[in-house]
Write a protein that holds these residues in place. Sequence first.
Motif, PDB file in Angstrom:
ATOM      1  N   THR A   1       0.987  -1.072   0.045  1.00 60.30           N
ATOM      2  CA  THR A   1      -0.114  -0.084   0.179  1.00 60.30           C
ATOM      3  C   THR A   1       0.948   1.104   0.046  1.00 60.30           C
ATOM      4  O   THR A   1       1.778   1.483   0.687  1.00 60.30           O
ATOM      5  CB  THR A   1      -0.837  -0.106   1.318  1.00 60.30           C
ATOM      6  OG1 THR A   1      -1.778  -1.296   1.253  1.00 60.30           O
ATOM      7  CG2 THR A   1      -1.767   1.276   1.300  1.00 60.30           C
ATOM      8  N   VAL A   2       0.558   2.319  -0.939  1.00 61.40           N
ATOM      9  CA  VAL A   2       1.467   3.230  -0.944  1.00 61.40           C
ATOM     10  C   VAL A   2       0.547   4.596  -0.158  1.00 61.40           C
ATOM     11  O   VAL A   2      -0.132   5.124  -0.706  1.00 61.40           O
ATOM     12  CB  VAL A   2       1.614   3.826  -2.439  1.00 61.40           C
ATOM     13  CG1 VAL A   2       2.383   5.118  -2.611  1.00 61.40           C
ATOM     14  CG2 VAL A   2       2.150   2.861  -3.291  1.00 61.40           C
ATOM     15  N   LEU A   3       1.085   4.823   1.113  1.00 58.02           N
ATOM     16  CA  LEU A   3       0.181   5.485   2.127  1.00 58.02           C
ATOM     17  C   LEU A   3       0.149   6.885   1.610  1.00 58.02           C
ATOM     18  O   LEU A   3      -0.682   7.550   1.549  1.00 58.02           O
ATOM     19  CB  LEU A   3       0.541   5.344   3.281  1.00 58.02           C
ATOM     20  CG  LEU A   3      -0.172   5.925   4.642  1.00 58.02           C
ATOM     21  CD1 LEU A   3      -1.394   5.081   4.544  1.00 58.02           C
ATOM     22  CD2 LEU A   3       0.502   5.639   5.990  1.00 58.02           C
TER      23      LEU A   3
ATOM     24  N   GLN B   1      -2.037  12.510  -1.018  1.00 58.91           N
ATOM     25  CA  GLN B   1      -1.387  13.270  -2.196  1.00 58.91           C
ATOM     26  C   GLN B   1      -2.471  13.245  -3.434  1.00 58.91           C
ATOM     27  O   GLN B   1      -2.635  14.368  -4.045  1.00 58.91           O
ATOM     28  CB  GLN B   1      -0.019  12.905  -2.758  1.00 58.91           C
ATOM     29  CG  GLN B   1       1.046  13.069  -1.435  1.00 58.91           C
ATOM     30  CD  GLN B   1       1.431  14.308  -1.270  1.00 58.91           C
ATOM     31  OE1 GLN B   1       1.210  15.465  -2.174  1.00 58.91           O
ATOM     32  NE2 GLN B   1       2.014  14.700  -0.326  1.00 58.91           N
ATOM     33  N   ILE B   2      -3.009  12.258  -3.855  1.00 54.20           N
ATOM     34  CA  ILE B   2      -3.880  12.219  -4.789  1.00 54.20           C
ATOM     35  C   ILE B   2      -5.109  13.283  -4.914  1.00 54.20           C
ATOM     36  O   ILE B   2      -5.455  13.593  -5.899  1.00 54.20           O
ATOM     37  CB  ILE B   2      -4.258  10.817  -5.353  1.00 54.20           C
ATOM     38  CG1 ILE B   2      -2.977   9.987  -5.761  1.00 54.20           C
ATOM     39  CG2 ILE B   2      -5.306  10.595  -6.258  1.00 54.20           C
ATOM     40  CD1 ILE B   2      -3.141   8.380  -6.090  1.00 54.20           C
ATOM     41  N   PRO B   3      -5.565  13.154  -3.608  1.00 54.65           N
ATOM     42  CA  PRO B   3      -7.062  13.984  -3.581  1.00 54.65           C
ATOM     43  C   PRO B   3      -6.496  15.633  -3.658  1.00 54.65           C
ATOM     44  O   PRO B   3      -7.195  16.427  -4.311  1.00 54.65           O
ATOM     45  CB  PRO B   3      -7.464  13.757  -2.150  1.00 54.65           C
ATOM     46  CG  PRO B   3      -7.053  12.406  -1.930  1.00 54.65           C
ATOM     47  CD  PRO B   3      -5.716  12.244  -2.452  1.00 54.65           C
ATOM     48  N   GLN B   4      -5.366  15.845  -3.211  1.00 55.50           N
ATOM     49  CA  GLN B   4      -4.808  17.455  -3.408  1.00 55.50           C
ATOM     50  C   GLN B   4      -4.421  17.605  -4.751  1.00 55.50           C
ATOM     51  O   GLN B   4      -4.788  18.760  -5.209  1.00 55.50           O
ATOM     52  CB  GLN B   4      -3.425  17.601  -2.573  1.00 55.50           C
ATOM     53  CG  GLN B   4      -3.845  17.393  -1.019  1.00 55.50           C
ATOM     54  CD  GLN B   4      -2.621  17.522  -0.099  1.00 55.50           C
ATOM     55  OE1 GLN B   4      -1.344  17.745  -0.529  1.00 55.50           O
ATOM     56  NE2 GLN B   4      -2.621  16.824   0.967  1.00 55.50           N
ATOM     57  N   LEU B   5      -3.941  16.543  -5.543  1.00 53.70           N
ATOM     58  CA  LEU B   5      -3.461  16.824  -6.964  1.00 53.70           C
ATOM     59  C   LEU B   5      -4.621  16.739  -7.677  1.00 53.70           C
ATOM     60  O   LEU B   5      -4.857  17.552  -8.713  1.00 53.70           O
ATOM     61  CB  LEU B   5      -2.637  15.608  -7.441  1.00 53.70           C
ATOM     62  CG  LEU B   5      -2.268  15.462  -8.891  1.00 53.70           C
ATOM     63  CD1 LEU B   5      -1.400  16.611  -9.118  1.00 53.70           C
ATOM     64  CD2 LEU B   5      -1.671  14.164  -9.198  1.00 53.70           C
TER      65      LEU B   5
END
Length: 204
Positions: free
Chosen positions: A137-139, A144-148
Amino acid sequence: MAEFKTAMAKCAIPMFNAMYADRDGNIFYIYNGAVPKRATQFDWSKPVDGSNPAAEWQGYHSFDELPQLTNPKTGFMQNCNQTPFTTTAEGNPVKDSFPAYMTHESDNARARISRRILSTHQKFSFEDWARAGLDTTVLESETQIPQLAEEWEKLKATDAARAARLADAIAELKAWDHVSTIDSKAMTLFALWFERMGSFKLRR
């Protein structure tokens, strides 16, 4: 455990976290090291005027003065070279109880995923433990993705053409389960983006 603590109390090992466990179910953690006693009037993260007598070390902190934890109610501890104040999920040593100069580590992704995994089971079978040890799992991607994606939504209002070119990549990332596999397109996208953002921040 008493014998282990007695041995460690000599503070003969200059550094390294130490953890203990025994067949009776006891667990113990010590933020071990030869930590000098220092005047708290200085910011020891920066150069200090060595000609000032107040900057002299006043011996070393004793074993009992170091951050440590015995048998937390969570039933587990972990250490991934992060701060001793995030050793377990609840009941950690209290940061304000120690001089600011004593520790400088922050929390990190390895420690966060370790706490998550260890919090999911009261007991682990060997098979459970083997799977947990290989968890990919890439915590960091979870935050980060929601911010991106949020930044991409803003981009649509200022540069719609550029945002359109990124639409497929953003959709791939948003649909990702955050688990790294050898054929994961999202993992490749995230790794490349994260690496480039890190290089950009370093240049700035």
